[in-house]
Design a protein around this motif. Sequence first.
Motif, PDB file in Angstrom:
ATOM      1  N   ALA A  67     -11.846  -6.644   2.429  1.00  0.00           N
ATOM      2  CA  ALA A  67     -11.260  -5.891   3.129  1.00  0.00           C
ATOM      3  C   ALA A  67     -11.669  -4.636   3.564  1.00  0.00           C
ATOM      4  O   ALA A  67     -11.747  -3.956   4.582  1.00  0.00           O
ATOM      5  N   LEU A  68     -12.669  -3.781   2.480  1.00  0.00           N
ATOM      6  CA  LEU A  68     -13.213  -2.693   2.666  1.00  0.00           C
ATOM      7  C   LEU A  68     -14.346  -2.910   3.738  1.00  0.00           C
ATOM      8  O   LEU A  68     -14.352  -1.894   4.652  1.00  0.00           O
ATOM      9  N   VAL A 118      -4.649   0.405   6.120  1.00  0.00           N
ATOM     10  CA  VAL A 118      -4.510  -0.475   5.192  1.00  0.00           C
ATOM     11  C   VAL A 118      -5.199  -1.771   5.799  1.00  0.00           C
ATOM     12  O   VAL A 118      -4.936  -2.145   6.797  1.00  0.00           O
ATOM     13  N   ARG A 119      -5.849  -2.508   4.766  1.00  0.00           N
ATOM     14  CA  ARG A 119      -6.803  -3.788   5.192  1.00  0.00           C
ATOM     15  C   ARG A 119      -6.371  -4.848   4.245  1.00  0.00           C
ATOM     16  O   ARG A 119      -6.403  -4.561   2.994  1.00  0.00           O
ATOM     17  N   ALA A 172       0.859  -1.122  -0.113  1.00  0.00           N
ATOM     18  CA  ALA A 172       0.121   0.006  -0.058  1.00  0.00           C
ATOM     19  C   ALA A 172       0.766   1.177  -0.093  1.00  0.00           C
ATOM     20  O   ALA A 172       0.568   2.292  -0.689  1.00  0.00           O
ATOM     21  N   LEU A 173       1.992   1.397   0.798  1.00  0.00           N
ATOM     22  CA  LEU A 173       2.927   2.448   1.111  1.00  0.00           C
ATOM     23  C   LEU A 173       3.492   2.799  -0.525  1.00  0.00           C
ATOM     24  O   LEU A 173       3.520   3.514  -1.343  1.00  0.00           O
ATOM     25  N   VAL A 189      -8.501   4.597   2.766  1.00  0.00           N
ATOM     26  CA  VAL A 189      -8.577   2.988   2.965  1.00  0.00           C
ATOM     27  C   VAL A 189      -7.854   2.392   1.746  1.00  0.00           C
ATOM     28  O   VAL A 189      -8.383   2.744   0.555  1.00  0.00           O
ATOM     29  N   VAL A 190      -6.679   1.651   1.977  1.00  0.00           N
ATOM     30  CA  VAL A 190      -6.100   1.021   1.120  1.00  0.00           C
ATOM     31  C   VAL A 190      -6.583  -0.608   1.403  1.00  0.00           C
ATOM     32  O   VAL A 190      -6.172  -1.052   2.415  1.00  0.00           O
ATOM     33  N   ALA A 191      -7.448  -1.288   0.552  1.00  0.00           N
ATOM     34  CA  ALA A 191      -7.807  -2.489   0.582  1.00  0.00           C
ATOM     35  C   ALA A 191      -7.207  -3.548  -0.479  1.00  0.00           C
ATOM     36  O   ALA A 191      -7.052  -3.120  -1.549  1.00  0.00           O
ATOM     37  N   LEU A 192      -6.625  -4.648   0.450  1.00  0.00           N
ATOM     38  CA  LEU A 192      -5.719  -5.444  -0.605  1.00  0.00           C
ATOM     39  C   LEU A 192      -6.501  -6.974  -0.513  1.00  0.00           C
ATOM     40  O   LEU A 192      -6.752  -7.158   0.868  1.00  0.00           O
TER      41      LEU A 192
END
Length: 121
Positions: free
Chosen positions: A72-73, A61-62, A23-24, A105-108
């Motif tokens: 994840a969201l 981050v999820r 995510a970073l 939010v960054v969902a992976l």
Amino acid sequence: MLFNLGKTKAPHLLRGEQAEQQALAHLQQHGLQLVCRNFRCRYGELDLVMTDRDTLVIAEVRFRKNARYGSALESVTTAKQSRIIAATHVYLATHKSNCPLRFDVVALSGDGQLDWIKNAF
């Protein structure tokens, strides 16, 4: 007598760190600058604190291997949002900032999909 207790991390913690690193990298590729990682206080943790031009961005981050228990969201519940907001108040009390604030939010997912939601809450 001293024992060498290796600091082997649990697999789920390693996956979380990998997701956070991914995510970073994604956010940095889009021009955001890292300010702080894993800010912890009694209310919780801020995964990534970044700047996007003149805006301070708190990025949660999820990661979810699969959607069996929700995506994840979906895991960013109102309770989780409240903890992030409370931790942000602590962060801002110790790191003064007059710039606008945004929560992303960054969902992976386990299949490699990455969703970046700006102004998620």
